[in-house]
Design a protein around this motif. Structure first.
Motif, PDB file in Angstrom:
ATOM      1  N   ARG A   1       6.012   8.798 -16.398  1.00  0.00           N
ATOM      2  CA  ARG A   1       6.340  10.073 -15.756  1.00  0.00           C
ATOM      3  C   ARG A   1       7.331   9.804 -14.638  1.00  0.00           C
ATOM      4  O   ARG A   1       7.572   8.672 -14.265  1.00  0.00           O
ATOM      5  N   GLN A   2       7.887  10.873 -14.091  1.00  0.00           N
ATOM      6  CA  GLN A   2       8.880  10.746 -13.027  1.00  0.00           C
ATOM      7  C   GLN A   2       8.231  10.186 -11.758  1.00  0.00           C
ATOM      8  O   GLN A   2       7.262  10.750 -11.258  1.00  0.00           O
ATOM      9  N   PRO A   3       8.740   9.093 -11.229  1.00  0.00           N
ATOM     10  CA  PRO A   3       8.196   8.570  -9.977  1.00  0.00           C
ATOM     11  C   PRO A   3       8.829   9.264  -8.775  1.00  0.00           C
ATOM     12  O   PRO A   3       9.730  10.088  -8.916  1.00  0.00           O
ATOM     13  N   SER A   4       8.340   8.919  -7.605  1.00  0.00           N
ATOM     14  CA  SER A   4       8.990   9.376  -6.381  1.00  0.00           C
ATOM     15  C   SER A   4       9.869   8.254  -5.838  1.00  0.00           C
ATOM     16  O   SER A   4       9.690   7.087  -6.187  1.00  0.00           O
TER      17      SER A   4
ATOM     18  N   GLN B   1       1.607   9.367  -7.042  1.00  0.00           N
ATOM     19  CA  GLN B   1       2.334   8.967  -8.243  1.00  0.00           C
ATOM     20  C   GLN B   1       3.042   7.642  -8.026  1.00  0.00           C
ATOM     21  O   GLN B   1       3.067   7.102  -6.920  1.00  0.00           O
TER      22      GLN B   1
ATOM     23  N   SER C   1      15.183  12.187  -3.127  1.00  0.00           N
ATOM     24  CA  SER C   1      14.500  11.131  -2.379  1.00  0.00           C
ATOM     25  C   SER C   1      13.890  11.713  -1.118  1.00  0.00           C
ATOM     26  O   SER C   1      14.282  12.783  -0.645  1.00  0.00           O
TER      27      SER C   1
ATOM     28  N   GLN D   1      18.906  10.687  -7.781  1.00  0.00           N
ATOM     29  CA  GLN D   1      17.588  11.305  -7.806  1.00  0.00           C
ATOM     30  C   GLN D   1      17.240  11.882  -6.436  1.00  0.00           C
ATOM     31  O   GLN D   1      17.742  11.424  -5.412  1.00  0.00           O
TER      32      GLN D   1
ATOM     33  N   CYS E   1       5.979   5.073  -7.370  1.00  0.00           N
ATOM     34  CA  CYS E   1       7.101   5.280  -6.459  1.00  0.00           C
ATOM     35  C   CYS E   1       7.958   4.024  -6.347  1.00  0.00           C
ATOM     36  O   CYS E   1       7.481   2.900  -6.527  1.00  0.00           O
TER      37      CYS E   1
ATOM     38  N   PHE F   1      14.667   3.081 -10.670  1.00  0.00           N
ATOM     39  CA  PHE F   1      13.960   4.358 -10.783  1.00  0.00           C
ATOM     40  C   PHE F   1      13.738   4.715 -12.247  1.00  0.00           C
ATOM     41  O   PHE F   1      12.640   5.113 -12.648  1.00  0.00           O
ATOM     42  N   ASP F   2      14.780   4.566 -13.057  1.00  0.00           N
ATOM     43  CA  ASP F   2      14.672   4.901 -14.485  1.00  0.00           C
ATOM     44  C   ASP F   2      13.693   3.973 -15.197  1.00  0.00           C
ATOM     45  O   ASP F   2      12.921   4.415 -16.051  1.00  0.00           O
TER      46      ASP F   2
ATOM     47  N   ALA G   1      10.178   4.931 -14.275  1.00  0.00           N
ATOM     48  CA  ALA G   1       9.772   6.147 -14.978  1.00  0.00           C
ATOM     49  C   ALA G   1       9.239   5.821 -16.363  1.00  0.00           C
ATOM     50  O   ALA G   1       8.237   6.390 -16.817  1.00  0.00           O
TER      51      ALA G   1
ATOM     52  N   THR H   1      18.986   3.660  -8.806  1.00  0.00           N
ATOM     53  CA  THR H   1      18.936   4.488 -10.011  1.00  0.00           C
ATOM     54  C   THR H   1      18.380   3.710 -11.197  1.00  0.00           C
ATOM     55  O   THR H   1      17.529   4.202 -11.952  1.00  0.00           O
TER      56      THR H   1
END
Length: 246
Positions: A205-208, A116, A227, A225, A118, A196-197, A200, A193
């Motif tokens: 979709r939600q990343p790692s 996915q 990690s 999040q 990241c 990351f948002d 996404a 953060t």
């Protein structure tokens, strides 16, 4: 047996790689050269076939490593350089050589590790943030001073006295020392953060979130999040490069 060596701004990480070799991560402070205790460890090793090196620590430590390798084993190190595309990862920079080889290797390892999108955060002397889509497209990244460099720059540019303090768990502090300590931690966590948002949204979709670097554990508790901590991420990327090249 190969030696994989990751030379950062402050630390040198290394491991052996090859048939029958145990993957053991070792870390030493290099200070622009090869420390005597590390030299003593290497003298006890069987001669490696190759020394594969990622270096962002400068020419002095590269020259010192070259002298040591030739003296101990009669070999010269192979210094890796960033490529525009490798291992499914495509670098966003127009000039790939301007993209740090450690960041490149970290992305290669992260892409192989997860299917996915990241965010890769490397917190050392400097803190780097790189965004990678699931298909291997690198979107780019950001760089900030690391925890200690951020604190030192503030203290050098102000009259705030140097006060040793552990960062507070809360996003604010009630004394100067804790305020400086907590500020450096939460600044890096807040940027992680934000990126990351945004990733996404870009990925749908939600990343790692993958953390590495000597100070990764210091910022981890401040993150919003979940990690994954991968201390040897750059070396894992080097292993991928060596194995695909073979």
């Amino acid at each position: 047996m190969n030696l994989l060596i990751d030379i950062g701004n402050s630390n040198l990480r290394w491991t052996r790689h090859g048939d029958g070799c145990t993957w053991d991560l070792s870390v030493a402070r290099h200070s622009g050269g090869i420390p005597l205790d590390l030299l003593a460890q290497w003298e006890r090793l069987e001669p490696p076939e190759r020394l594969i090196v990622s270096n962002v620590g400068g020419q002095d430590v590269a020259a010192a490593l070259t002298r040591v390798a030739r003296a101990l084993w009669g070999r010269s190190p192979d210094f890796l350089h960033t490529q525009a595309a490798f291992g499914g990862v495509r670098i966003a920079y127009e000039e790939p050589r301007r993209f740090g080889v450690d960041r490149w290797l970290g992305l290669i390892a992260a892409h192989a590790h997860t299917e996915q999108a990241c965010l890769v955060v490397d917190v050392g002397t400097a803190a780097t943030f790189d965004l990678l889509l699931a298909d291997g497209q690198h979107l780019g990244g950001l760089i900030l001073p690391g925890v200690e460099m951020m604190r030192k720059s503030l203290l050098m540019g102000t009259r705030i006295p140097r006060i040793e303090a552990d960062p507070a768990a809360d996003p604010w502090a009630t004394d100067t020392g804790p305020a400086v300590a907590a500020g450096s931690i939460h600044a890096l966590a807040a940027l992680a953060t934000r990126l990351f948002d945004r990733l996404a949204v870009e990925a749908g979709r939600q990343p790692s979130l993958i953390l590495t670097g000597g100070d990764a554990e210091r910022i981890r508790p401040a993150l919003d999040q979940p990690s994954e901590l991968v201390p040897d991420l750059v070396l894992q990327g080097m292993r991928r490069v060596v194995e695909e090249a073979d």
